[in-house]
Design a protein around this motif. Structure first.
Motif, PDB file in Angstrom:
ATOM      1  N   LYS A   1       0.843  -1.197   0.000  1.00 26.83           N
ATOM      2  CA  LYS A   1       0.000   0.000   0.000  1.00 26.83           C
ATOM      3  C   LYS A   1       0.874   1.242   0.000  1.00 26.83           C
ATOM      4  O   LYS A   1       1.954   1.254   0.594  1.00 26.83           O
ATOM      5  N   MET A   2       0.390   2.274  -0.680  1.00 27.67           N
ATOM      6  CA  MET A   2       1.109   3.538  -0.775  1.00 27.67           C
ATOM      7  C   MET A   2       0.220   4.666  -0.268  1.00 27.67           C
ATOM      8  O   MET A   2      -0.980   4.672  -0.532  1.00 27.67           O
ATOM      9  N   VAL A   3       0.827   5.610   0.433  1.00 31.43           N
ATOM     10  CA  VAL A   3       0.139   6.835   0.835  1.00 31.43           C
ATOM     11  C   VAL A   3       0.376   7.838  -0.289  1.00 31.43           C
ATOM     12  O   VAL A   3       1.518   8.113  -0.648  1.00 31.43           O
ATOM     13  N   VAL A   4      -0.695   8.353  -0.874  1.00 33.65           N
ATOM     14  CA  VAL A   4      -0.591   9.258  -2.014  1.00 33.65           C
ATOM     15  C   VAL A   4      -1.111  10.633  -1.602  1.00 33.65           C
ATOM     16  O   VAL A   4      -2.214  10.757  -1.079  1.00 33.65           O
ATOM     17  N   VAL A   5      -0.286  11.652  -1.845  1.00 39.14           N
ATOM     18  CA  VAL A   5      -0.650  13.033  -1.529  1.00 39.14           C
ATOM     19  C   VAL A   5      -0.947  13.757  -2.836  1.00 39.14           C
ATOM     20  O   VAL A   5      -0.074  13.863  -3.701  1.00 39.14           O
ATOM     21  N   ASN A   6      -2.185  14.210  -3.002  1.00 48.44           N
ATOM     22  CA  ASN A   6      -2.615  14.956  -4.188  1.00 48.44           C
ATOM     23  C   ASN A   6      -2.853  16.408  -3.806  1.00 48.44           C
ATOM     24  O   ASN A   6      -3.472  16.690  -2.788  1.00 48.44           O
ATOM     25  N   LEU A   7      -2.378  17.304  -4.648  1.00 46.41           N
ATOM     26  CA  LEU A   7      -2.633  18.720  -4.455  1.00 46.41           C
ATOM     27  C   LEU A   7      -3.240  19.256  -5.738  1.00 46.41           C
ATOM     28  O   LEU A   7      -2.600  19.228  -6.785  1.00 46.41           O
ATOM     29  N   ASP A   8      -4.492  19.680  -5.642  1.00 45.83           N
ATOM     30  CA  ASP A   8      -5.216  20.231  -6.789  1.00 45.83           C
ATOM     31  C   ASP A   8      -5.232  19.264  -7.975  1.00 45.83           C
ATOM     32  O   ASP A   8      -5.039  19.649  -9.128  1.00 45.83           O
ATOM     33  N   GLY A   9      -5.424  17.965  -7.687  1.00 51.70           N
ATOM     34  CA  GLY A   9      -5.543  16.960  -8.728  1.00 51.70           C
ATOM     35  C   GLY A   9      -4.229  16.401  -9.244  1.00 51.70           C
ATOM     36  O   GLY A   9      -4.218  15.562 -10.139  1.00 51.70           O
ATOM     37  N   THR A  10      -3.098  16.830  -8.692  1.00 51.72           N
ATOM     38  CA  THR A  10      -1.788  16.360  -9.135  1.00 51.72           C
ATOM     39  C   THR A  10      -1.112  15.615  -7.990  1.00 51.72           C
ATOM     40  O   THR A  10      -1.058  16.118  -6.861  1.00 51.72           O
ATOM     41  N   VAL A  11      -0.582  14.428  -8.275  1.00 54.01           N
ATOM     42  CA  VAL A  11       0.139  13.676  -7.256  1.00 54.01           C
ATOM     43  C   VAL A  11       1.468  14.374  -7.003  1.00 54.01           C
ATOM     44  O   VAL A  11       2.264  14.575  -7.922  1.00 54.01           O
ATOM     45  N   ILE A  12       1.689  14.770  -5.746  1.00 49.29           N
ATOM     46  CA  ILE A  12       2.944  15.464  -5.431  1.00 49.29           C
ATOM     47  C   ILE A  12       3.904  14.588  -4.616  1.00 49.29           C
ATOM     48  O   ILE A  12       5.108  14.821  -4.650  1.00 49.29           O
ATOM     49  N   HIS A  13       3.383  13.573  -3.912  1.00 43.56           N
ATOM     50  CA  HIS A  13       4.251  12.682  -3.129  1.00 43.56           C
ATOM     51  C   HIS A  13       3.611  11.311  -3.005  1.00 43.56           C
ATOM     52  O   HIS A  13       2.386  11.179  -2.988  1.00 43.56           O
ATOM     53  N   ARG A  14       4.481  10.299  -2.894  1.00 45.50           N
ATOM     54  CA  ARG A  14       4.067   8.923  -2.618  1.00 45.50           C
ATOM     55  C   ARG A  14       4.992   8.369  -1.545  1.00 45.50           C
ATOM     56  O   ARG A  14       6.205   8.515  -1.638  1.00 45.50           O
ATOM     57  N   PHE A  15       4.392   7.727  -0.538  1.00 49.54           N
ATOM     58  CA  PHE A  15       5.172   7.115   0.533  1.00 49.54           C
ATOM     59  C   PHE A  15       4.656   5.691   0.734  1.00 49.54           C
ATOM     60  O   PHE A  15       3.447   5.467   0.708  1.00 49.54           O
ATOM     61  N   PRO A  16       5.545   4.714   0.968  1.00 48.96           N
ATOM     62  CA  PRO A  16       5.053   3.367   1.306  1.00 48.96           C
ATOM     63  C   PRO A  16       4.415   3.378   2.692  1.00 48.96           C
ATOM     64  O   PRO A  16       4.942   4.008   3.612  1.00 48.96           O
ATOM     65  N   LEU A  17       3.282   2.720   2.821  1.00 43.72           N
ATOM     66  CA  LEU A  17       2.585   2.653   4.108  1.00 43.72           C
ATOM     67  C   LEU A  17       3.277   1.627   4.989  1.00 43.72           C
ATOM     68  O   LEU A  17       3.378   0.456   4.634  1.00 43.72           O
ATOM     69  N   GLU A  18       3.781   2.082   6.113  1.00 41.95           N
ATOM     70  CA  GLU A  18       4.557   1.229   7.019  1.00 41.95           C
ATOM     71  C   GLU A  18       3.664   0.605   8.087  1.00 41.95           C
ATOM     72  O   GLU A  18       2.812   1.271   8.648  1.00 41.95           O
ATOM     73  N   GLU A  19       3.908  -0.655   8.365  1.00 38.20           N
ATOM     74  CA  GLU A  19       3.194  -1.393   9.414  1.00 38.20           C
ATOM     75  C   GLU A  19       4.157  -1.560  10.582  1.00 38.20           C
ATOM     76  O   GLU A  19       4.848  -2.561  10.687  1.00 38.20           O
ATOM     77  N   SER A  20       4.260  -0.538  11.433  1.00 35.42           N
ATOM     78  CA  SER A  20       5.166  -0.621  12.570  1.00 35.42           C
ATOM     79  C   SER A  20       4.488  -0.031  13.800  1.00 35.42           C
ATOM     80  O   SER A  20       3.704   0.910  13.689  1.00 35.42           O
ATOM     81  N   PRO A  21       4.797  -0.569  14.982  1.00 35.18           N
ATOM     82  CA  PRO A  21       4.176  -0.040  16.201  1.00 35.18           C
ATOM     83  C   PRO A  21       4.731   1.328  16.604  1.00 35.18           C
ATOM     84  O   PRO A  21       4.108   2.046  17.366  1.00 35.18           O
ATOM     85  N   GLU A  22       5.893   1.683  16.072  1.00 34.35           N
ATOM     86  CA  GLU A  22       6.486   2.986  16.347  1.00 34.35           C
ATOM     87  C   GLU A  22       5.929   4.027  15.387  1.00 34.35           C
ATOM     88  O   GLU A  22       5.815   3.769  14.190  1.00 34.35           O
ATOM     89  N   ALA A  23       5.617   5.199  15.880  1.00 33.24           N
ATOM     90  CA  ALA A  23       5.119   6.278  15.031  1.00 33.24           C
ATOM     91  C   ALA A  23       6.257   6.806  14.162  1.00 33.24           C
ATOM     92  O   ALA A  23       7.361   7.023  14.638  1.00 33.24           O
ATOM     93  N   GLU A  24       5.960   6.992  12.884  1.00 27.00           N
ATOM     94  CA  GLU A  24       6.934   7.543  11.938  1.00 27.00           C
ATOM     95  C   GLU A  24       6.347   8.833  11.370  1.00 27.00           C
ATOM     96  O   GLU A  24       5.217   8.844  10.894  1.00 27.00           O
ATOM     97  N   PHE A  25       7.105   9.908  11.415  1.00 29.84           N
ATOM     98  CA  PHE A  25       6.653  11.208  10.937  1.00 29.84           C
ATOM     99  C   PHE A  25       7.375  11.532   9.635  1.00 29.84           C
ATOM    100  O   PHE A  25       8.600  11.431   9.562  1.00 29.84           O
ATOM    101  N   LEU A  26       6.615  11.909   8.619  1.00 26.92           N
ATOM    102  CA  LEU A  26       7.174  12.282   7.327  1.00 26.92           C
ATOM    103  C   LEU A  26       6.696  13.673   6.967  1.00 26.92           C
ATOM    104  O   LEU A  26       5.510  13.981   7.079  1.00 26.92           O
ATOM    105  N   GLU A  27       7.609  14.503   6.537  1.00 21.02           N
ATOM    106  CA  GLU A  27       7.260  15.848   6.092  1.00 21.02           C
ATOM    107  C   GLU A  27       7.366  15.906   4.580  1.00 21.02           C
ATOM    108  O   GLU A  27       8.240  15.273   3.991  1.00 21.02           O
TER     109      GLU A  27
END
Length: 139
Positions: A38-64
């Motif tokens: 699974k991928m986390v997809v960030v769209n801004l005004d209809g355009t994909v600007i970032h893609r991140f792999p969705l992590e399955e971990s008990p630790e919180a991960e912060f992405l900017e």
């Protein structure tokens, strides 16, 4: 003439109610797949600007992620934990209300987080979505 419900009628009504409530929780679990791919997809005004792999971990991960709105640069922050993702509060300049933060955590492809004033949408996509023989059935 008034007739009382029998014991069998009461058992049947209870069974139907129990199956209805159980299906509310079971059907979404049966229609979704494992978190791998699974991928986390960030769209801004209809355009994909970032893609991140969705992590399955008990630790919180912060992405900017950087993005630009009306010529100004901003930074968004997402948090991933246990195969779920949440968008942290954006600047008051571009999103005066915190509705996108109130949407909470998402983990499935049919869920999304939206910041409407800037048309920022965060979704989850599967790398290999299941293919169905039909799209919709109507009678």
């Amino acid at each position: 003439m008034f007739k009382m419900m029998t014991k069998g009628d009461k058992i049947l009504i209870f069974a139907i109610l129990a199956l209805s409530v159980a299906s509310i929780f079971a059907i979404p679990r049966l229609l979704t797949t494992v978190e791998e791919g699974k991928m986390v997809v960030v769209n801004l005004d209809g355009t994909v600007i970032h893609r991140f792999p969705l992590e399955e971990s008990p630790e919180a991960e912060f992405l900017e992620f950087p993005f630009e709105v009306r010529g100004q640069s901003y930074t968004g922050k997402i948090e991933m934990k246990d195969g779920r993702v949440m968008l942290h509060r954006l600047s008051d300049d571009i999103s005066p209300l915190s509705i996108h933060t109130d949407m909470g955590w998402i983990s499935e492809s049919y869920q999304m987080i939206v910041s409407l004033p800037i048309r920022l949408i965060i979704t989850i996509e599967e790398e290999d979505p299941p293919e169905y023989d039909f799209d919709i059935i109507s009678y």
